[in-house]
Write a protein that holds these residues in place. Structure first.
Motif, PDB file in Angstrom:
ATOM      1  N   GLU A   1      71.539  51.348 -17.562  1.00 40.28           N
ATOM      2  CA  GLU A   1      72.302  50.396 -16.757  1.00 40.28           C
ATOM      3  C   GLU A   1      73.077  49.445 -17.662  1.00 40.28           C
ATOM      4  O   GLU A   1      74.254  49.151 -17.416  1.00 40.28           O
ATOM      5  N   ILE A   2      72.427  48.985 -18.722  1.00 40.64           N
ATOM      6  CA  ILE A   2      73.089  48.055 -19.636  1.00 40.64           C
ATOM      7  C   ILE A   2      74.266  48.725 -20.330  1.00 40.64           C
ATOM      8  O   ILE A   2      75.327  48.104 -20.536  1.00 40.64           O
ATOM      9  N   GLU A   3      74.109  50.003 -20.683  1.00 43.24           N
ATOM     10  CA  GLU A   3      75.202  50.727 -21.316  1.00 43.24           C
ATOM     11  C   GLU A   3      76.430  50.780 -20.393  1.00 43.24           C
ATOM     12  O   GLU A   3      77.564  50.581 -20.821  1.00 43.24           O
TER      13      GLU A   3
ATOM     14  N   VAL B   1      87.623  37.294 -14.306  1.00 42.65           N
ATOM     15  CA  VAL B   1      86.730  36.332 -14.966  1.00 42.65           C
ATOM     16  C   VAL B   1      85.398  36.254 -14.228  1.00 42.65           C
ATOM     17  O   VAL B   1      84.320  36.248 -14.845  1.00 42.65           O
ATOM     18  N   THR B   2      85.468  36.206 -12.906  1.00 38.01           N
ATOM     19  CA  THR B   2      84.240  36.154 -12.099  1.00 38.01           C
ATOM     20  C   THR B   2      83.406  37.409 -12.325  1.00 38.01           C
ATOM     21  O   THR B   2      82.180  37.343 -12.478  1.00 38.01           O
ATOM     22  N   ARG B   3      84.085  38.545 -12.347  1.00 38.23           N
ATOM     23  CA  ARG B   3      83.369  39.793 -12.544  1.00 38.23           C
ATOM     24  C   ARG B   3      82.711  39.859 -13.922  1.00 38.23           C
ATOM     25  O   ARG B   3      81.567  40.298 -14.063  1.00 38.23           O
ATOM     26  N   ARG B   4      83.411  39.399 -14.939  1.00 37.87           N
ATOM     27  CA  ARG B   4      82.851  39.440 -16.292  1.00 37.87           C
ATOM     28  C   ARG B   4      81.630  38.552 -16.415  1.00 37.87           C
ATOM     29  O   ARG B   4      80.648  38.901 -17.077  1.00 37.87           O
ATOM     30  N   GLN B   5      81.668  37.396 -15.750  1.00 32.75           N
ATOM     31  CA  GLN B   5      80.507  36.500 -15.790  1.00 32.75           C
ATOM     32  C   GLN B   5      79.302  37.135 -15.113  1.00 32.75           C
ATOM     33  O   GLN B   5      78.168  37.045 -15.609  1.00 32.75           O
ATOM     34  N   LYS B   6      79.533  37.812 -14.012  1.00 33.20           N
ATOM     35  CA  LYS B   6      78.436  38.488 -13.318  1.00 33.20           C
ATOM     36  C   LYS B   6      77.871  39.622 -14.177  1.00 33.20           C
ATOM     37  O   LYS B   6      76.655  39.836 -14.209  1.00 33.20           O
TER      38      LYS B   6
ATOM     39  N   GLU C   1      72.077  40.026 -19.367  1.00 32.79           N
ATOM     40  CA  GLU C   1      71.015  39.136 -19.845  1.00 32.79           C
ATOM     41  C   GLU C   1      69.732  39.345 -19.051  1.00 32.79           C
ATOM     42  O   GLU C   1      68.624  39.385 -19.622  1.00 32.79           O
ATOM     43  N   TYR C   2      69.886  39.495 -17.764  1.00 29.60           N
ATOM     44  CA  TYR C   2      68.708  39.724 -16.925  1.00 29.60           C
ATOM     45  C   TYR C   2      68.021  41.032 -17.311  1.00 29.60           C
ATOM     46  O   TYR C   2      66.802  41.099 -17.454  1.00 29.60           O
ATOM     47  N   ASN C   3      68.819  42.087 -17.518  1.00 28.07           N
ATOM     48  CA  ASN C   3      68.244  43.387 -17.874  1.00 28.07           C
ATOM     49  C   ASN C   3      67.599  43.361 -19.252  1.00 28.07           C
ATOM     50  O   ASN C   3      66.552  43.984 -19.474  1.00 28.07           O
TER      51      ASN C   3
ATOM     52  N   VAL D   1      64.639  52.193 -27.898  1.00 27.70           N
ATOM     53  CA  VAL D   1      65.157  51.154 -27.011  1.00 27.70           C
ATOM     54  C   VAL D   1      65.599  49.937 -27.815  1.00 27.70           C
ATOM     55  O   VAL D   1      66.631  49.311 -27.551  1.00 27.70           O
ATOM     56  N   ASP D   2      64.816  49.583 -28.860  1.00 29.41           N
ATOM     57  CA  ASP D   2      65.168  48.440 -29.708  1.00 29.41           C
ATOM     58  C   ASP D   2      66.516  48.669 -30.381  1.00 29.41           C
ATOM     59  O   ASP D   2      67.347  47.760 -30.483  1.00 29.41           O
ATOM     60  N   ARG D   3      66.732  49.900 -30.848  1.00 30.44           N
ATOM     61  CA  ARG D   3      67.990  50.185 -31.532  1.00 30.44           C
ATOM     62  C   ARG D   3      69.189  50.053 -30.572  1.00 30.44           C
ATOM     63  O   ARG D   3      70.260  49.590 -30.965  1.00 30.44           O
ATOM     64  N   LEU D   4      68.960  50.460 -29.326  1.00 30.89           N
ATOM     65  CA  LEU D   4      70.033  50.348 -28.347  1.00 30.89           C
ATOM     66  C   LEU D   4      70.321  48.912 -27.974  1.00 30.89           C
ATOM     67  O   LEU D   4      71.484  48.517 -27.790  1.00 30.89           O
ATOM     68  N   THR D   5      69.266  48.118 -27.836  1.00 33.36           N
ATOM     69  CA  THR D   5      69.445  46.731 -27.399  1.00 33.36           C
ATOM     70  C   THR D   5      69.913  45.822 -28.515  1.00 33.36           C
ATOM     71  O   THR D   5      70.419  44.719 -28.273  1.00 33.36           O
TER      72      THR D   5
END
Length: 395
Positions: free
Chosen positions: A59-61, A343-348, A354-356, A388-392
Motif C-alpha cells: 500500500e505504501i509503495e 495539495v489536499t490530496r498530497r497531504q492526505k 505516516e499512519y501505515n 520490510v525494513d529495507r523497503l521502509t
C-alpha cells in the motif's frame, strides 16, 4: 473541469477511507495468556503480523508512486505559472484555440442526428441522382393530382349523362302511353260524334274537324317529343361511352404514374417528394457539418501538438495532460481549484503513509517480541522483517 487522473484518485480515496477499518478488523485477532504457551498459535499469529506488514508495504509503495505523481503535477503547475509573459501568452492563445475547437467538436457530436446512418449512406451513394429524382417525383405527384381531378370530372360527367339518359328513357315510356291514350280518345270522339249525328240528324262536320285537328296536333307534338328524346338518348349514350373511354385512359395513366411514385418513395423510404427534399437538405447540412467537424479535428490536433511542443520545452513531467485541461491554462479559477485539490490530496497521502509506517513498526515490534516462540521459522521471520525494513528505509 478536473484532470482525468482525479477519477483514479477519487477511487483511491474511497479505498483508503476503509483502510483503517480493515486493520482494526485484523487487529481483532489477539493472543490470550493461554495462547502464549501454544507454539502453533504464536507462530500463526506472527505469520499474520508479517502478512499484514507485507500488505501495508505494498500500500505504501502505491501511495509513494501517487505522491510522486501529485508532486510532479504541482511542480508542473508552478513551472507553468512562472513562465515568461511572452511564452505564457503563446500558451494561452494555443489553449484558447483548443478550448474553442473542443467545444465546437463536442457540440457536433452531441447534436441530434436528423438522418440515420442508412439514409446518409444511400444519399451519399446516389448524390448525383437525388436532385433529378426530387424534381421527377414532384412532377409525377403534380401529374398524379391532375389525373385524379380528371378522373373525378369524368366520373361526374358519366354520372350526369347516365342520369339524363335514365330520365329520358322514363319520359319516353310516359310519352308512348300518352300517344296511345290520344289515339284511343280520338277514336272514341269520332264514335261519339258519329252516334250523335245519326241520332240527332245533325251535321257534325265541324266536330269532326276540330277533333281531328286536336288529335293530329297532340299526336304530332307527342311524336316529335319522342323523336327528340330518342336523339338525346343516343347523344347521352355516345357521351357516356366517350366518358368511359377517356376515364379508362386516364385510369391507365394514373396507375402507371402511381406505380412510378410508389417505386421512388419505396426506394428512398419516403411518402412524398417534400419529405425526400427535406432529407436532401438535411444531407447537405450534414455533409457541411462533417466537413466542419473534420476541419475542426485537424485544427484541434494541430493546436494540441503545438501546446505539447511548447510545454515540453520546459521539462514538464506530463505535457500531454494539458491538452485535455486547456481550460485551466486560460481560466485562473480552474487552475487554482486544481492546485488546491492536488495539495489536499498530497497531504492526505502523506498522512496515510505516516499512519501505515507507524502500523508497520507496531507489527514489527510485536513480531520481534514473539521471535523466540516461532520455532524453526525464526530465520524466515527475520528475513521478512529485514526485507520490510529495507523497503521502509526509503520512505
Amino acid at each position: 473541469m478536473k484532470m482525468r487522473f482525479w477519477e483514479k484518485w477519487k477511487k483511491k480515496k474511497k479505498d483508503q477511507d476503509t483502510f483503517e477499518a480493515k486493520f482494526e478488523e485484523l487487529d481483532a485477532t489477539v493472543l490470550t495468556e493461554k495462547d502464549y504457551k501454544n507454539g502453533t498459535k504464536v507462530e500463526q499469529y506472527v505469520v499474520e503480523r508479517l502478512e499484514q506488514m507485507i500488505d501495508i508495504t505494498r500500500e505504501i509503495e502505491d501511495e509513494k508512486a501517487e505522491y510522486r505523481m501529485v508532486t510532479a503535477y504541482l511542480n508542473d503547475i508552478h513551472t507553468i505559472e512562472e513562465l515568461p509573459e511572452e511564452v505564457r501568452k503563446q500558451i494561452n492563445e494555443t489553449a484558447t484555440n483548443i478550448v474553442q475547437l473542443d467545444s465546437a467538436r463536442n457540440g457536433f457530436l452531441n447534436s441530434a442526428k436528423k438522418l440515420t446512418d442508412a439514409q446518409f449512406s444511400q444519399l451519399a451513394r446516389e448524390e448525383k441522382e437525388i436532385p433529378d429524382a426530387i424534381r421527377r417525383l414532384a412532377s409525377n405527384e403534380a401529374y398524379q393530382d391532375m389525373l385524379c381531378k380528371d378522373m373525378k370530372y369524368l366520373e361526374r360527367e358519366k354520372s350526369r349523362f347516365q342520369l339524363h339518359k335514365e330520365y329520358l328513357t322514363s319520359q319516353q315510356h310516359t310519352l308512348r302511353r300518352l300517344l296511345y291514350v290520344l289515339m284511343g280518345l280520338t277514336v272514341a270522339a269520332f264514335i261519339v260524334l258519329f252516334a250523335l249525328q245519326e241520332v240527332l240528324k245533325v251535321n257534325m262536320y265541324y266536330g269532326y274537324a276540330i277533333t281531328l285537328f286536336v288529335a293530329v296536333v297532340s299526336i304530332c307534338v307527342t311524336s316529335l317529343k319522342i323523336s327528340r328524346n330518342n336523339t338525346e338518348i343516343h347523344v347521352s349514350e355516345r357521351s357516356i361511352n366517350r366518358a368511359i373511354t377517356l376515364l379508362n385512359k386516364v385510369k391507365f395513366k394514373y396507375v402507371n404514374i402511381t406505380n412510378a411514385i410508389d417505386y421512388a418513395c419505396e426506394k428512398y423510404h419516403v411518402k412524398r417528394s417534400a419529405e425526400l427534399n427535406q432529407m436532401w437538405e438535411d444531407y447537405m447540412e450534414a455533409v457541411k457539418e462533417r466537413e466542419k467537424y473534420q476541419k475542426t479535428s485537424e485544427d484541434l490536433d494541430y493546436f494540441n501538438g503545438r501546446l505539447v511542443r511548447l510545454l515540453k520545452n520546459y521539462q514538464l513531467s506530463d505535457a500531454q495532460i494539458w491538452t485535455t485541461q486547456a481550460i485551466a491554462l486560460v481560466d485562473h479559477k480552474e487552475m487554482v481549484e486544481i492546485t488546491h485539490n492536488l495539495v489536499t490530496r498530497r497531504q492526505k497521502l502523506r498522512d496515510r503513509m505516516e499512519y501505515n509506517l507507524n502500523t508497520i513498526q507496531e507489527q514489527k515490534k510485536e513480531a520481534e517480541q514473539l521471535m523466540d516462540k516461532v520455532g524453526d521459522k525464526k530465520a524466515q521471520v527475520q528475513e521478512i522483517i529485514q526485507a520490510v525494513d529495507r523497503l521502509t528505509e526509503t520512505m
